[in-house]
Enzyme design. Sequence first.
Site, PDB file in Angstrom:
ATOM      1  N   HIS A  17       0.839  -1.203   0.000  1.00  0.00           N
ATOM      2  CA  HIS A  17       0.000   0.000   0.000  1.00  0.00           C
ATOM      3  C   HIS A  17       0.878   1.258   0.000  1.00  0.00           C
ATOM      4  O   HIS A  17       0.634   2.203  -0.747  1.00  0.00           O
ATOM      5  CB  HIS A  17      -0.871   0.057   1.259  1.00  0.00           C
ATOM      6  CG  HIS A  17      -1.937  -0.993   1.372  1.00  0.00           C
ATOM      7  ND1 HIS A  17      -2.113  -1.745   2.509  1.00  0.00           N
ATOM      8  CD2 HIS A  17      -2.901  -1.393   0.515  1.00  0.00           C
ATOM      9  CE1 HIS A  17      -3.148  -2.568   2.349  1.00  0.00           C
ATOM     10  NE2 HIS A  17      -3.640  -2.376   1.134  1.00  0.00           N
ATOM     11  N   LYS A  41     -18.333  -6.287   8.446  1.00  0.00           N
ATOM     12  CA  LYS A  41     -17.066  -6.997   8.632  1.00  0.00           C
ATOM     13  C   LYS A  41     -16.473  -6.667  10.005  1.00  0.00           C
ATOM     14  O   LYS A  41     -16.681  -5.579  10.525  1.00  0.00           O
ATOM     15  CB  LYS A  41     -16.064  -6.573   7.556  1.00  0.00           C
ATOM     16  CG  LYS A  41     -16.336  -7.212   6.210  1.00  0.00           C
ATOM     17  CD  LYS A  41     -15.133  -7.008   5.312  1.00  0.00           C
ATOM     18  CE  LYS A  41     -15.413  -7.492   3.901  1.00  0.00           C
ATOM     19  NZ  LYS A  41     -14.432  -6.955   2.951  1.00  0.00           N
ATOM     20  N   ARG A  89      -1.716  -6.606  -8.309  1.00  0.00           N
ATOM     21  CA  ARG A  89      -0.566  -7.431  -7.949  1.00  0.00           C
ATOM     22  C   ARG A  89      -0.359  -8.557  -8.946  1.00  0.00           C
ATOM     23  O   ARG A  89       0.725  -8.800  -9.420  1.00  0.00           O
ATOM     24  CB  ARG A  89      -0.764  -8.047  -6.552  1.00  0.00           C
ATOM     25  CG  ARG A  89      -0.520  -7.065  -5.451  1.00  0.00           C
ATOM     26  CD  ARG A  89      -1.107  -7.563  -4.173  1.00  0.00           C
ATOM     27  NE  ARG A  89      -2.561  -7.565  -4.278  1.00  0.00           N
ATOM     28  CZ  ARG A  89      -3.364  -7.674  -3.250  1.00  0.00           C
ATOM     29  NH1 ARG A  89      -2.878  -7.845  -2.053  1.00  0.00           N
ATOM     30  NH2 ARG A  89      -4.664  -7.644  -3.406  1.00  0.00           N
TER      31      ARG A  89
HETATM   32  N1  COD Z   1       0.943  -4.038  -4.041  1.00  0.00           N
HETATM   33  C1  COD Z   1       0.177  -3.212  -4.793  1.00  0.00           C
HETATM   34  N2  COD Z   1      -1.131  -2.964  -4.543  1.00  0.00           N
HETATM   35  C2  COD Z   1      -1.663  -3.534  -3.458  1.00  0.00           C
HETATM   36  C3  COD Z   1      -0.930  -4.381  -2.604  1.00  0.00           C
HETATM   37  C4  COD Z   1       0.438  -4.642  -2.941  1.00  0.00           C
HETATM   38  N3  COD Z   1       1.183  -5.478  -2.223  1.00  0.00           N
HETATM   39  N4  COD Z   1      -1.744  -4.795  -1.607  1.00  0.00           N
HETATM   40  C5  COD Z   1      -2.938  -4.246  -1.856  1.00  0.00           C
HETATM   41  N5  COD Z   1      -2.892  -3.489  -2.964  1.00  0.00           N
HETATM   42  C6  COD Z   1      -3.959  -2.743  -3.595  1.00  0.00           C
HETATM   43  C7  COD Z   1      -5.181  -3.640  -3.835  1.00  0.00           C
HETATM   44  O1  COD Z   1      -5.094  -4.307  -5.074  1.00  0.00           O
HETATM   45  C8  COD Z   1      -6.260  -2.600  -3.843  1.00  0.00           C
HETATM   46  O2  COD Z   1      -6.346  -2.001  -5.113  1.00  0.00           O
HETATM   47  C9  COD Z   1      -5.773  -1.539  -2.835  1.00  0.00           C
HETATM   48  O3  COD Z   1      -4.386  -1.744  -2.711  1.00  0.00           O
HETATM   49  C10 COD Z   1      -6.416  -1.664  -1.451  1.00  0.00           C
HETATM   50  O4  COD Z   1      -6.310  -3.000  -1.002  1.00  0.00           O
HETATM   51  P1  COD Z   1      -7.104  -3.497   0.298  1.00  0.00           P
HETATM   52  O5  COD Z   1      -7.007  -4.983   0.305  1.00  0.00           O
HETATM   53  O6  COD Z   1      -6.644  -2.769   1.497  1.00  0.00           O
HETATM   54  O7  COD Z   1      -8.601  -2.993   0.043  1.00  0.00           O
HETATM   55  P2  COD Z   1      -9.828  -3.709  -0.657  1.00  0.00           P
HETATM   56  O8  COD Z   1      -9.441  -4.276  -1.968  1.00  0.00           O
HETATM   57  O9  COD Z   1     -10.455  -4.613   0.342  1.00  0.00           O
HETATM   58  O10 COD Z   1     -10.809  -2.465  -0.927  1.00  0.00           O
HETATM   59  C11 COD Z   1     -12.071  -2.678  -1.506  1.00  0.00           C
HETATM   60  C12 COD Z   1     -12.966  -1.452  -1.264  1.00  0.00           C
HETATM   61  C13 COD Z   1     -13.109  -1.221   0.220  1.00  0.00           C
HETATM   62  C14 COD Z   1     -12.350  -0.244  -1.902  1.00  0.00           C
HETATM   63  C15 COD Z   1     -14.355  -1.780  -1.915  1.00  0.00           C
HETATM   64  O11 COD Z   1     -14.913  -2.898  -1.295  1.00  0.00           O
HETATM   65  C16 COD Z   1     -15.304  -0.585  -1.793  1.00  0.00           C
HETATM   66  O12 COD Z   1     -15.251   0.313  -2.605  1.00  0.00           O
HETATM   67  N6  COD Z   1     -16.163  -0.592  -0.747  1.00  0.00           N
HETATM   68  C17 COD Z   1     -17.094   0.482  -0.489  1.00  0.00           C
HETATM   69  C18 COD Z   1     -18.539   0.081  -0.848  1.00  0.00           C
HETATM   70  C19 COD Z   1     -18.747   0.179  -2.348  1.00  0.00           C
HETATM   71  O13 COD Z   1     -18.681   1.222  -2.958  1.00  0.00           O
HETATM   72  N7  COD Z   1     -19.055  -0.985  -2.945  1.00  0.00           N
HETATM   73  C20 COD Z   1     -19.298  -1.098  -4.369  1.00  0.00           C
HETATM   74  C21 COD Z   1     -18.015  -1.221  -5.141  1.00  0.00           C
HETATM   75  S1  COD Z   1     -18.363  -1.365  -6.859  1.00  0.00           S
END
Ligand code: COD
Length: 160
Positions: A17, A41, A89
């Site tokens: 991140h 969650k 990723r």
């Molecule tokens: N290297 C590069 N990128 C990374 C890495 C890494 N090692 N680890 C994570 N990422 C990227 C992920 O691919 C993602 O793009 C981003 O960082 C955040 O990752 P996470 O895992 O912290 O978050 P997510 O993927 O769980 O987030 C999802 C949301 C919370 C954004 C999504 O569920 C959302 O928008 N929720 C709100 C409700 C909503 O609008 N829902 C409808 C969506 S269409």
Amino acid sequence: MPVAIYPGSFDPLTNGHLSLIQRSLKMFDKVIVAIAVNPKKTPLFTEDERRDLIREAVQDPRVEVDAFHGLLVDYVRRRGGSVIVRGLRAVSDFEYEFQLANMNRKLAPTVETVFMMTGEDYFYISSQLVREVASFGGDVTGLVPPNVHEALKAKFARKT
Ligand code: COD
């Protein structure tokens, strides 16, 4: 220059991140790291804990850390943002990210999603794996910022 919004669960923030935030700052003047709060969650870290951990780890005046409830696109509109930053990723991320980006585009056609490829040192890091490794006492040095490492140790010391 548009304001970029980098949304995620950040439970917890990892070096993957962090790398994405730092690289986004090469393209955008301001990046809002937006923690999605999902009442259905049970995260390991509370909203406040996640916010504090990101603030401590980033410490850049061009980065704001915030949290939101509800739809991401509604939050992006409220904040006057026009770009969502997401990370890729591996191929396995693609399908989910593709669905998410298209649904967001349907809901808010003026908001663009920009994808950044992970750095080679970070492609295997996810919050979920970090939580699992830390929960069994594994060493997560280099996978998360030092303050997150300490917080994980404290969290799991309390749980055992
Ligand atoms: N290297 C590069 N990128 C990374 C890495 C890494 N090692 N680890 C994570 N990422 C990227 C992920 O691919 C993602 O793009 C981003 O960082 C955040 O990752 P996470 O895992 O912290 O978050 P997510 O993927 O769980 O987030 C999802 C949301 C919370 C954004 C999504 O569920 C959302 O928008 N929720 C709100 C409700 C909503 O609008 N829902 C409808 C969506 S269409």
